[in-house]
Design an enzyme around this catalytic site. Sequence first.
Site, PDB file in Angstrom:
ATOM      1  N   PRO A  78       0.819  -1.221   0.000  1.00  0.00           N
ATOM      2  CA  PRO A  78       0.000   0.000   0.000  1.00  0.00           C
ATOM      3  C   PRO A  78       0.850   1.268   0.000  1.00  0.00           C
ATOM      4  O   PRO A  78       0.326   2.365  -0.125  1.00  0.00           O
ATOM      5  CB  PRO A  78      -0.827  -0.125   1.284  1.00  0.00           C
ATOM      6  CG  PRO A  78      -0.130  -1.131   2.130  1.00  0.00           C
ATOM      7  CD  PRO A  78       0.639  -2.027   1.210  1.00  0.00           C
ATOM      8  N   GLU A  96       2.391  -7.805   8.820  1.00  0.00           N
ATOM      9  CA  GLU A  96       2.655  -6.358   8.821  1.00  0.00           C
ATOM     10  C   GLU A  96       3.477  -5.952   7.606  1.00  0.00           C
ATOM     11  O   GLU A  96       3.793  -4.784   7.418  1.00  0.00           O
ATOM     12  CB  GLU A  96       3.386  -5.937  10.097  1.00  0.00           C
ATOM     13  CG  GLU A  96       2.484  -5.891  11.327  1.00  0.00           C
ATOM     14  CD  GLU A  96       1.221  -5.077  11.102  1.00  0.00           C
ATOM     15  OE1 GLU A  96       1.288  -4.039  10.435  1.00  0.00           O
ATOM     16  OE2 GLU A  96       0.155  -5.503  11.584  1.00  0.00           O
ATOM     17  N   ARG A 102      -4.494  -7.852 -20.348  1.00  0.00           N
ATOM     18  CA  ARG A 102      -5.438  -7.296 -21.330  1.00  0.00           C
ATOM     19  C   ARG A 102      -4.742  -6.494 -22.416  1.00  0.00           C
ATOM     20  O   ARG A 102      -5.282  -6.322 -23.496  1.00  0.00           O
ATOM     21  CB  ARG A 102      -6.484  -6.405 -20.640  1.00  0.00           C
ATOM     22  CG  ARG A 102      -7.397  -7.171 -19.699  1.00  0.00           C
ATOM     23  CD  ARG A 102      -8.501  -6.304 -19.143  1.00  0.00           C
ATOM     24  NE  ARG A 102      -9.563  -6.078 -20.110  1.00  0.00           N
ATOM     25  CZ  ARG A 102      -9.827  -4.927 -20.677  1.00  0.00           C
ATOM     26  NH1 ARG A 102      -9.129  -3.854 -20.373  1.00  0.00           N
ATOM     27  NH2 ARG A 102     -10.805  -4.811 -21.547  1.00  0.00           N
ATOM     28  N   ASP A 149     -11.338   1.302 -23.620  1.00  0.00           N
ATOM     29  CA  ASP A 149     -12.067   1.167 -22.360  1.00  0.00           C
ATOM     30  C   ASP A 149     -11.926   2.422 -21.499  1.00  0.00           C
ATOM     31  O   ASP A 149     -11.066   3.272 -21.759  1.00  0.00           O
ATOM     32  CB  ASP A 149     -11.510  -0.019 -21.561  1.00  0.00           C
ATOM     33  CG  ASP A 149     -12.023  -1.347 -22.088  1.00  0.00           C
ATOM     34  OD1 ASP A 149     -13.159  -1.385 -22.566  1.00  0.00           O
ATOM     35  OD2 ASP A 149     -11.257  -2.328 -22.010  1.00  0.00           O
TER      36      ASP A 149
END
Length: 250
Positions: free
Chosen positions: A95, A122, A159, A174
């Site tokens: 993150p 963690e 993709r 898209d």
Amino acid sequence: MLEYAAMRFDIFTLFPGMFAGVFDDSILQRARASGRLEIFLHDIRAFTHDKHHVTDEAAYGGGGMVMKPEPIFDAVETILGKNAADRPPLILLTPQGRVFNTNIARTLAQQPQLALLCGRYEGIDERVRVLVNDEISIGDYVLTGGEIPAMVLVDAIARFLPGVVGDADAPHQDSHATGLLEHPHYTRPLEFRGMRVPEILLSGHHAHVERWRRNESLRRTFERRPDLLAHAQLSETDKNFLRELGWSEM
Ligand code: SAM
């Protein structure tokens, strides 16, 4: 039929079983079966050398469990090689990384090989970062592990590989690929519960259909994600349409 070289992914994880299903069905399964996509899952636990196959330890200073460096180094160096210069880029899912988007997916699809490292608990011991070439987050929230983010990367990157999606133009048209959200879609039946397909789509007039789609794409983006308009490539016709909707250029 055109032949394409395979793009290879090596995924380092403590939970290789999580990937079954996502990689074994539908478009990703077909891409693998056709040799367009190769995915190798490496169980980090297999690179432990102690009796209990320990992969995590309590954090120095307190505060939960952390993935130990030794099995990760061993796994990466055994599978990808000891010489960092000869290894494919290793991406840590975290993150704390740069936030994934369609441009990153398109750029990474140019690579012949990528390696992905999934964290757990963690996270990883900080010293593992010397192995890593890039850090990617799939959004500003925290998941229990890097496996789902790794699946997201493989899917979005695959993709963009020629031959993976039936309509080769689709990934480039898209939402987000054009800088806008895509226009609405309709299929049969012509009328469903009193809702009719817009007449213009039945007109057979290609240019009119294209203008309608462009306008609906602009309308959607203005209504839902006006922030995207600041970076989208807009013609004078686009801008005039947007102004009619109440948009004002910054
Ligand atoms: N303590 C870490 C922090 O605050 O940055 C979060 C650890 S998270 C519970 C465990 C693992 O899940 C991470 O090491 C990472 O591999 C993965 N992960 C969680 N959220 C993610 C996200 N948004 N993007 C990519 N990976 C994520």
